[in-house]
Motif scaffolding. Structure first.
Motif, PDB file in Angstrom:
ATOM      1  N   SER B  25       0.727  -1.224  -0.103  1.00 49.10           N
ATOM      2  CA  SER B  25       0.089   0.076   0.019  1.00 49.10           C
ATOM      3  C   SER B  25       0.677   1.135  -0.131  1.00 49.10           C
ATOM      4  N   ALA B  26       1.803   1.251   0.867  1.00 51.64           N
ATOM      5  CA  ALA B  26       2.553   2.478   0.945  1.00 51.64           C
ATOM      6  C   ALA B  26       3.738   2.563  -0.226  1.00 51.64           C
ATOM      7  N   GLY B  41       8.934  10.798   0.176  1.00 46.85           N
ATOM      8  CA  GLY B  41       9.131   9.769   1.125  1.00 46.85           C
ATOM      9  C   GLY B  41       8.256   9.521   2.167  1.00 46.85           C
ATOM     10  N   GLN B  42       8.454   8.688   3.191  1.00 47.43           N
ATOM     11  CA  GLN B  42       7.319   8.686   4.255  1.00 47.43           C
ATOM     12  C   GLN B  42       8.136   8.936   5.767  1.00 47.43           C
ATOM     13  N   ARG B  43       7.541   9.717   6.779  1.00 46.25           N
ATOM     14  CA  ARG B  43       8.125   9.960   7.994  1.00 46.25           C
ATOM     15  C   ARG B  43       7.816   9.052   8.943  1.00 46.25           C
ATOM     16  N   CYS B  44       8.625   8.676   9.887  1.00 47.25           N
ATOM     17  CA  CYS B  44       8.338   7.829  11.110  1.00 47.25           C
ATOM     18  C   CYS B  44       7.803   8.889  12.057  1.00 47.25           C
ATOM     19  N   PRO B  45       6.501   8.522  12.881  1.00 46.54           N
ATOM     20  CA  PRO B  45       5.957   9.280  13.701  1.00 46.54           C
ATOM     21  C   PRO B  45       7.017   9.222  14.907  1.00 46.54           C
ATOM     22  N   SER B  57       6.803   1.183   6.679  1.00 50.45           N
ATOM     23  CA  SER B  57       7.059   1.183   8.058  1.00 50.45           C
ATOM     24  C   SER B  57       8.430   1.848   8.295  1.00 50.45           C
ATOM     25  N   CYS B  58       8.635   2.092   9.531  1.00 56.39           N
ATOM     26  CA  CYS B  58      10.107   2.286   9.946  1.00 56.39           C
ATOM     27  C   CYS B  58      10.831   1.053  10.353  1.00 56.39           C
ATOM     28  N   PRO B  59      11.529   0.501   9.957  1.00 53.27           N
ATOM     29  CA  PRO B  59      12.145  -0.855  10.598  1.00 53.27           C
ATOM     30  C   PRO B  59      12.553  -0.653  11.792  1.00 53.27           C
ATOM     31  N   ALA B  60      13.228   0.516  12.037  1.00 53.57           N
ATOM     32  CA  ALA B  60      13.945   0.527  13.547  1.00 53.57           C
ATOM     33  C   ALA B  60      12.964   0.518  14.525  1.00 53.57           C
ATOM     34  N   CYS B  61      11.828   1.272  14.298  1.00 58.37           N
ATOM     35  CA  CYS B  61      10.576   1.409  15.296  1.00 58.37           C
ATOM     36  C   CYS B  61       9.518   0.290  15.418  1.00 58.37           C
ATOM     37  N   VAL B  63       6.768   0.514  13.380  1.00 55.37           N
ATOM     38  CA  VAL B  63       5.630   1.192  13.433  1.00 55.37           C
ATOM     39  C   VAL B  63       5.322   1.631  12.117  1.00 55.37           C
ATOM     40  N   PRO B  64       3.985   1.763  11.641  1.00 55.92           N
ATOM     41  CA  PRO B  64       3.735   2.160  10.179  1.00 55.92           C
ATOM     42  C   PRO B  64       4.073   3.566  10.140  1.00 55.92           C
ATOM     43  N   THR B  65       4.326   4.083   8.707  1.00 58.36           N
ATOM     44  CA  THR B  65       4.617   5.414   8.517  1.00 58.36           C
ATOM     45  C   THR B  65       3.545   5.951   7.560  1.00 58.36           C
ATOM     46  N   GLU B  66       2.883   7.016   8.047  1.00 55.03           N
ATOM     47  CA  GLU B  66       1.831   7.481   7.078  1.00 55.03           C
ATOM     48  C   GLU B  66       2.154   8.825   6.378  1.00 55.03           C
ATOM     49  N   GLU B  67       2.905   9.696   7.340  1.00 59.12           N
ATOM     50  CA  GLU B  67       3.159  11.122   6.750  1.00 59.12           C
ATOM     51  C   GLU B  67       4.034  11.098   5.478  1.00 59.12           C
ATOM     52  N   GLU B  68       3.541  11.602   4.524  1.00 62.76           N
ATOM     53  CA  GLU B  68       4.179  11.787   3.375  1.00 62.76           C
ATOM     54  C   GLU B  68       4.854  13.123   3.122  1.00 62.76           C
TER      55      GLU B  68
END
Lengths: 387, 171, 352
Positions: B25-26, B41-45, B57-61, B63-68
């Motif tokens: 989807s992303a 790009g997408q930013r990790c929250p 997703s952010c592989p380190a955290c 969590v899903p990344t939504e913000e474009e």
């Protein structure tokens, strides 16, 4: 709390570009039969079989444990197949050891293999993926930029990789099983070889090999049933990290450092260079020796290349910490087995059973494997003495 | 008819399997935008790092990344290699440069080709810009960008690679 | 030997096609669900992670590596992977806990079988020299087995249809089911054959999706203050690959695994069996020696939806759910791999 376990048998096949004389089943069986013979045991003495190999596309057989049941005497027994990319040879050994260390089994057989001549490994490593740029970079294309960054940071002279390429092939010439037999290799020859992915030259890269490696791992109470000296498992560790993340340290991955710290702690190692007698380390491109010397704590950051250039890691130069006396991955690389070959060769050293590439009096050795984007690590320490 | 039959030592058994590949989807959102010539790009929250190409997703955290985040097409060379092995169906001939590039405003690199450069002059910290294919050839793929070429901007110090804002070194 | 507690389980809906969802997007919701059940954040909060998947199903050589991006694996974690159903990843995790190198483990399995033609892809599991070049698909092999059962009068087509009807009915209580509903035996028997004697309804509908589970020591479960089910026995066995050398009507590996796992040591209130074909449910229930008072596949089994590489784990999860809900005190779960039930895993779960 982990039960004591030891390697009581080791079997390998001769590594070659193409083992056209055996089927896949024949290849794994050869290694298994050799391991059982080395352990003085028969098929009925084995309670479970753990196999490992790299991506199925390397031979084109999906989930090959299903096909290999009969070749490995596994009818009616438990069978597991591990797959952790390039480190799989090592992690398979660890999973096999855990069968015994958990107390659930007393004696298991573990086999890793690759018969990559049957398919096209280079293609399987970089299949064109839709929506992505197809660069056909392969492993070399991925690691070359990381090596370049190491060279920049450490200011290492240009020929460190060349020295490792020569050293490991000279070691391999002592090992009749090694794929590349290059006893007359010279620094000049390596330097003149074609640059593939700058700074990696052809002769600084590993070959593509067919082959299999097997071990029998037994619980303490069954060790005496095998005739040869055991290699006691003194420490086992695995670590993984994501392929890419912001700020990832790619030259000396955290997962490698953490994994080493864990296995050293278990084995009571505080100074790896001094406490270990030798190491079998996964070095598929020659510059990874100085990089892993640092990652594994044998040298300070930026100093690994000095250790290499001093000859400390060379058996032929009488170094105090020989690395890859078997010839390493630079001499033989059946991808799925390469990790286990490191683990098995470390075990051979402490059993006093390494033939012409034996380190005199070796008592404690490190086996190391890595895979993926240098993100999966598996390590063990084996010793001649029971802890 | 042969005098002496030879043993059969192998058979060729081609494997043809068809797969329908779906981008996640992303990645699909990213590809829709690159089809219009826009890099996102997408930013990790959690850690605020910007990932491109985004994978959701952010592989380190974890969590899903939504913000474009819309990114420019200028980048810095984080590292590179000069390749001798040809790419099937690509007009660029060896030896050519594959580089790890970090776009301004992003925090990880991706690999892509470099061209219109002296291979021996490529270096870490070098500034480059995308050379796009003609707009009519644009599709849902990263290779809408044919390659990156050097531009005349000061090198980025090593410790700032991967940390530049969207506006680049000046920003 | 250390007792193993199952403390969390989650499974995605069984979708015919997951659509635009990559590995991370498939896995992450299930991971977050199990973390939430226990009160954890990410993989940093467990001691070991192990997954099950099959690259070939997705057509990409390192599909499982992408899954690591869903875990939050920074700082680095202890993580491993089997190229098998996640039920075997569970097995590897149990070894890790029992050797004292972990007190807890996260297990997950995932698959996008819809990317390829699964029965054809799985034909490449077979002996590469003699069988794979024939491209014999899994449905055809299962059909051979069903034919043998019928010819030896070990079951009837009606028996097979009854399995299907019962599973579809049970699946009406399963929110994740792909196929559920009331269907008459007659209408099932009236269907044309797909690969005779199997009808389409005899074949479990394959689904994309993911499942996740958390296991731990009993002490850890008490520390987390969460309800748990005890995994009181587990074993797995593989049979010869040679179909002609196996009695396809009698699953000896399931019998052996059941014996070692201690199935017969107590009542089997529920049995979740991984039977991708209706006749195989009958083979398995006989191999497990199940009595009439055992409820078989109350979730609908994989007849409700077959999550490749996760269905085995899901069987264990379904029994777990019923135990912690207080519905039962003892149950059996089964997983299978390979053509015609070649490799079988049996697990016994009990209430704490």
């Amino acid at each position: 709390m982990a039960k004591l376990a030891a390697v009581v048998g080791i079997g390998q096949t001769r590594y070659k570009t193409r083992r056209g004389d055996v089927s896949i089943a024949g290849l794994v069986r050869e290694a298994a039969v050799n391991a059982l013979a080395d352990a003085g045991l028969g098929w009925d003495d084995i309670e479970a079989v753990v196999i490992g190999k790299a991506p199925d596309m390397f031979e084109g057989v999906v989930m090959p444990e299903i096909y290999l049941t009969d070749a490995l005497g596994c009818n009616g027994k438990p069978m597991l197949r591990v797959h952790t990319a390039g480190s799989v040879g090592g992690s398979t050994a660890l999973v096999a050891a855990s069968h015994v260390q958990s107390g659930m089994f007393k004696r298991v057989l573990t086999v890793t293999f690759e018969k990559q001549s049957e398919s096209n490994a280079m293609w399987a490593l970089s299949t064109p993926q839709p929506f992505s740029v197809h660069l056909n970079a392969g492993a070399g294309g991925y690691f070359a930029p990381i090596i370049r960054e190491y060279m920049r940071r450490s200011n290492a002279p240009y020929d460190v990789g060349i020295k490792v390429a020569v050293k490991d092939r000279l070691h391999g010439a002592r090992n009749p099983l090694a794929h590349l037999q290059l006893p007359d290799i010279t620094m000049q020859e390596v330097e003149d070889s074609m640059m593939l992915w700058d700074p990696i030259r052809f002769l600084e890269a590993c070959p593509s090999s067919d082959g299999a490696c097997a071990m029998v791992i037994a619980a303490e109470e069954l060790v005496s049933e095998s005739p040869k000296a055991p290699a006691w498992i003194r420490g086992v560790a695995m670590r993984s990290e994501p392929t890419m993340y912001a700020g990832r340290e790619e030259v000396s991955p955290q997962a490698g450092r953490d994994c080493a710290a864990d296995v050293y702690r278990q084995a009571g190692i505080t100074d790896p260079r001094r406490d270990l007698d030798c190491a079998e380390v996964y070095v598929p491109f020659s510059w990874y020796e100085p990089m892993w010397l640092e990652n594994l704590g044998f040298a300070e950051p930026g100093e690994g290349w000095k250790l290499t250039m001093s000859g400390a890691t060379s058996l032929d130069e009488g170094g105090d910490i020989p690395w890859n006396c078997s010839g390493g991955v630079l001499c033989s690389n059946p991808i799925g087995a390469s990790g286990m070959i490191r683990f098995a060769e470390a075990a051979r050293q402490v059993r006093g059973d390494a033939g012409a590439h034996q380190v005199e009096g070796a008592k404690l050795a490190l086996g190391h494997a890595y895979g993926g984007g240098a993100q999966f690590f598996a390590m063990w320490v084996v010793g001649a003495d029971k802890p | 008819m042969s005098e002496q039959a030879e043993d059969i030592t192998g058979i060729e058994t081609p494997v043809y399997l068809q797969y329908h590949f779906t981008a996640g989807s992303a990645p699909a959102r990213f590809l829709s935008r690159i089809r219009e010539g826009v890099l996102t790009g997408q930013r990790c929250p959690r850690c605020s790092n910007v990932y491109i190409p985004p994978r959701g997703s952010c592989p380190a955290c974890g969590v899903p990344t939504e913000e474009e985040v819309v990114l420019p097409d200028k980048a810095t060379v984080q590292s590179f290699t000069v390749v001798a092995i040809p790419i099937p169906n690509n007009p660029i001939k060896p030896p050519f440069v594959i580089a790890n590039l970090v776009l301004d405003g992003a925090n990880i690199s991706f690999i892509h080709l470099m061209s219109e450069c002296e291979n021996s002059a490529v270096h870490i910290g070098q500034r480059v810009q995308a050379v796009w294919k003609p707009e009519e050839e644009w599709t849902y793929a990263m290779d809408n960008i044919r390659y990156f070429k050097p531009i005349d901007e000061p090198d980025v110090p090593v410790d700032q690679i991967g940390k530049l804002p969207i506006t680049g070194l000046e920003g | 030997m250390k007792d193993i507690a199952i403390v969390a389980f989650s499974q995605s809906d069984c979708l015919a096609q997951a659509g635009a969802a990559n590995e991370v997007e498939l896995i992450m919701p299930q991971l977050h669900a199990v973390f939430q059940q226990v009160g954890l954040n990410n993989a940093q909060d467990v001691d070991f992670v192990c997954s099950g998947s099959c690259d070939y199903m997705q057509g990409a050589a390192f599909a499982f590596v992408a899954g690591v991006d869903a875990l939050g694996a920074v700082p680095p974690i202890k993580e491993s992977h089997v190229e098998m159903d996640a039920a075997w990843a569970l097995y590897e995790s149990i070894l890790k806990i029992r050797m004292g190198h972990a007190d807890s483990a996260l297990i997950y399995g995932f698959g996008r079988a819809s990317s390829g033609e699964l029965p054809t892809v799985l034909s490449q599991q077979l002996d590469p020299y003699y069988l794979a070049p024939l491209w014999v698909d899994t449905i055809s092999l299962a059909a051979l087995q069903a034919r043998m059962m019928l010819d030896q009068e070990l079951l009837t087509e009606r028996d097979m249809a009854e399995v299907v009807a019962r599973c579809r009915r049970s699946a009406m209580n399963n929110p994740h089911a792909r196929l559920s509903g009331e269907v008459s035996i007659e209408s099932l028997l009236a269907e044309p054959g797909l690969v005779s004697p199997l009808r389409k309804s005899d074949c479990a509908p394959v689904a994309d999706g993911a499942a996740a589970m958390i296991i731990c020591t009993v002490e850890q479960a008490h520390e987390w203050s969460v309800p748990y089910a005890l995994l009181s026995g587990i074993d797995h066995r593989i049979e010869t690959h040679n179909l002609g050398m196996r009695d396809l009507t009698n699953s000896v590996s399931t019998r052996l695994a059941a014996q070692t796992a201690g199935v017969a040591l107590g009542p089997v209130e529920v049995a979740e069996l991984y039977a991708p074909f209706s006749h195989q449910e009958i083979i398995l229930s006989r191999a497990l020696d199940l009595k009439n008072d055992t409820k078989i596949n109350p979730s609908g089994g994989v007849m409700a939806g077959n999550l490749m590489m996760a269905s085995g784990l899901s069987r264990i999860g379904e029994v777990f759910k019923r135990i912690v809900a207080g519905e039962i005190t003892r149950g059996v779960a089964h997983a299978t791999s390979g053509p015609c039930l070649q490799h079988n895993l049996v697990a016994v779960l009990e209430s704490a």
